[in-house]
Design a protein around this motif. Structure first.
Motif, PDB file in Angstrom:
ATOM      1  N   PRO A  30      88.221 -18.703  56.738  1.00 30.18           N
ATOM      2  CA  PRO A  30      89.246 -17.903  56.051  1.00 30.18           C
ATOM      3  C   PRO A  30      89.123 -18.025  54.539  1.00 30.18           C
ATOM      4  O   PRO A  30      88.408 -18.889  54.020  1.00 30.18           O
ATOM      5  N   GLY A  31      89.836 -17.139  53.848  1.00 25.41           N
ATOM      6  CA  GLY A  31      89.852 -17.170  52.388  1.00 25.41           C
ATOM      7  C   GLY A  31      88.705 -16.446  51.736  1.00 25.41           C
ATOM      8  O   GLY A  31      88.558 -16.484  50.510  1.00 25.41           O
ATOM      9  N   THR A  32      87.876 -15.772  52.525  1.00 24.54           N
ATOM     10  CA  THR A  32      86.681 -15.119  51.983  1.00 24.54           C
ATOM     11  C   THR A  32      86.820 -13.595  51.900  1.00 24.54           C
ATOM     12  O   THR A  32      85.946 -12.927  51.365  1.00 24.54           O
ATOM     13  N   GLY A  33      87.898 -13.036  52.458  1.00 27.04           N
ATOM     14  CA  GLY A  33      88.108 -11.599  52.387  1.00 27.04           C
ATOM     15  C   GLY A  33      87.156 -10.816  53.279  1.00 27.04           C
ATOM     16  O   GLY A  33      86.374 -11.383  54.045  1.00 27.04           O
ATOM     17  N   ASP A  34      87.217  -9.507  53.172  1.00 26.22           N
ATOM     18  CA  ASP A  34      86.365  -8.617  53.968  1.00 26.22           C
ATOM     19  C   ASP A  34      84.910  -8.795  53.547  1.00 26.22           C
ATOM     20  O   ASP A  34      84.571  -8.669  52.366  1.00 26.22           O
ATOM     21  N   LEU A  35      84.043  -9.063  54.524  1.00 29.07           N
ATOM     22  CA  LEU A  35      82.631  -9.361  54.224  1.00 29.07           C
ATOM     23  C   LEU A  35      81.682  -8.239  54.627  1.00 29.07           C
ATOM     24  O   LEU A  35      80.467  -8.428  54.629  1.00 29.07           O
ATOM     25  N   GLN A  36      82.218  -7.089  54.941  1.00 32.75           N
ATOM     26  CA  GLN A  36      81.413  -5.974  55.428  1.00 32.75           C
ATOM     27  C   GLN A  36      80.247  -5.642  54.506  1.00 32.75           C
ATOM     28  O   GLN A  36      79.133  -5.360  54.946  1.00 32.75           O
ATOM     29  N   GLN A  37      80.473  -5.694  53.193  1.00 29.78           N
ATOM     30  CA  GLN A  37      79.451  -5.310  52.222  1.00 29.78           C
ATOM     31  C   GLN A  37      78.836  -6.514  51.495  1.00 29.78           C
ATOM     32  O   GLN A  37      78.055  -6.332  50.556  1.00 29.78           O
ATOM     33  N   ALA A  38      79.170  -7.716  51.902  1.00 32.41           N
ATOM     34  CA  ALA A  38      78.729  -8.917  51.174  1.00 32.41           C
ATOM     35  C   ALA A  38      77.293  -9.288  51.519  1.00 32.41           C
ATOM     36  O   ALA A  38      76.941  -9.425  52.698  1.00 32.41           O
ATOM     37  N   ASP A  39      76.456  -9.465  50.494  1.00 35.55           N
ATOM     38  CA  ASP A  39      75.113  -9.994  50.728  1.00 35.55           C
ATOM     39  C   ASP A  39      75.188 -11.521  50.722  1.00 35.55           C
ATOM     40  O   ASP A  39      76.269 -12.107  50.586  1.00 35.55           O
ATOM     41  N   ARG A  40      74.060 -12.178  50.878  1.00 34.33           N
ATOM     42  CA  ARG A  40      74.063 -13.634  50.987  1.00 34.33           C
ATOM     43  C   ARG A  40      74.634 -14.312  49.733  1.00 34.33           C
ATOM     44  O   ARG A  40      75.351 -15.309  49.836  1.00 34.33           O
ATOM     45  N   GLU A  41      74.314 -13.790  48.560  1.00 35.13           N
ATOM     46  CA  GLU A  41      74.823 -14.403  47.331  1.00 35.13           C
ATOM     47  C   GLU A  41      76.338 -14.240  47.232  1.00 35.13           C
ATOM     48  O   GLU A  41      77.047 -15.163  46.803  1.00 35.13           O
ATOM     49  N   GLU A  42      76.838 -13.079  47.646  1.00 35.73           N
ATOM     50  CA  GLU A  42      78.281 -12.876  47.648  1.00 35.73           C
ATOM     51  C   GLU A  42      78.968 -13.787  48.662  1.00 35.73           C
ATOM     52  O   GLU A  42      80.069 -14.291  48.412  1.00 35.73           O
ATOM     53  N   LEU A  43      78.326 -14.022  49.789  1.00 32.33           N
ATOM     54  CA  LEU A  43      78.866 -14.965  50.761  1.00 32.33           C
ATOM     55  C   LEU A  43      78.973 -16.358  50.149  1.00 32.33           C
ATOM     56  O   LEU A  43      79.978 -17.053  50.340  1.00 32.33           O
ATOM     57  N   ARG A  44      77.941 -16.759  49.414  1.00 34.07           N
ATOM     58  CA  ARG A  44      77.946 -18.068  48.761  1.00 34.07           C
ATOM     59  C   ARG A  44      79.128 -18.185  47.797  1.00 34.07           C
ATOM     60  O   ARG A  44      79.871 -19.177  47.825  1.00 34.07           O
ATOM     61  N   VAL A  45      79.306 -17.165  46.975  1.00 34.22           N
ATOM     62  CA  VAL A  45      80.381 -17.188  45.979  1.00 34.22           C
ATOM     63  C   VAL A  45      81.747 -17.226  46.658  1.00 34.22           C
ATOM     64  O   VAL A  45      82.630 -18.008  46.283  1.00 34.22           O
ATOM     65  N   LYS A  46      81.929 -16.393  47.682  1.00 34.51           N
ATOM     66  CA  LYS A  46      83.214 -16.326  48.379  1.00 34.51           C
ATOM     67  C   LYS A  46      83.538 -17.644  49.071  1.00 34.51           C
ATOM     68  O   LYS A  46      84.694 -18.097  49.078  1.00 34.51           O
TER      69      LYS A  46
END
Length: 207
Positions: A30-46
């Motif tokens: 949780p706490g990462t928001g909608d990940l539909q458009q997230a690439d790996r780097e965005e996943l890391r940041v979130k």
């Protein structure tokens, strides 16, 4: 078409019954928001911003989310363990439900599932058993899958053959040859389901 295994305890809470009754899966984080458009780097940041996993678990968390959000696709298959049982499902699309995006619940990242088959764990074939035995929260089978009717392929129809040293107990060679001939003839049937069953049976016999 791909096959995955997934554990049923996001955030340490056992949810097998809920998954089966409500026809969905969730993965936690949780706490990462909608990940539909997230690439790996965005996943890391979130994930770092959410603070839900330490640095040492970060790469593992990124991989889990990547598999769940992006690698899985509508129409792929999932296996989940349930004690002495195994459940096979047909996956739907990823979706995000912000109602459950909190540390107490964590069921925000979801996929719908159509459950196809439940079977005793001892009856699944060796490939499915090895996949289920993996320790990862979620992982993908990397081998070749049949083109149709995966629920038939999962079952271990070779159990008696292995126990008898290579051929079914009580079945002579002439009978085996006749059975294979019948299956080959069924490959040309006008019934698509019959053709698929025959093809799977022949492939399993040939392994």
């Amino acid at each position: 078409m791909k096959l995955f295994q997934m554990k049923t305890t996001p955030l340490g809470v056992e949810r097998t019954r809920e998954f089966l009754e409500d026809n969905y899966l969730c993965i936690g984080y949780p706490g990462t928001g909608d990940l539909q458009q997230a690439d790996r780097e965005e996943l890391r940041v979130k994930l770092l911003q959410a603070g839900t996993c330490g640095e040492q678990n970060l790469e593992e968390a990124i991989e889990h989310l990547w598999l769940f959000v992006h690698e899985m696709q509508d129409g792929d298959y999932i296996l989940i363990p349930d004690g002495d049982w195994v459940h096979l499902g047909d996956l739907g699309d990823y979706f995000y439900n912000d109602t459950y995006d909190n540390e107490e619940d964590g069921r925000c990242h979801r996929r719908g599932v159509t459950w196809l088959k439940s079977m005793p764990r001892r009856s699944v074939n060796s490939i499915a058993a090895e996949l289920l035995a993996e320790e990862a929260l979620i992982s993908r089978y990397q081998g070749t899958l049949p083109s149709a009717r995966l629920e038939l392929w999962i079952g271990d129809t070779e159990a008696d053959i292995r126990k008898s040293g290579g051929k079914p107990a009580g079945v002579d060679e002439d009978t085996l040859d006749l059975a294979v001939a019948v299956l080959k003839e069924a490959l040309h049937s006008g019934d698509a389901e019959r053709r698929e069953r025959a093809a799977i049976a022949i492939l399993q016999y040939a392994r």
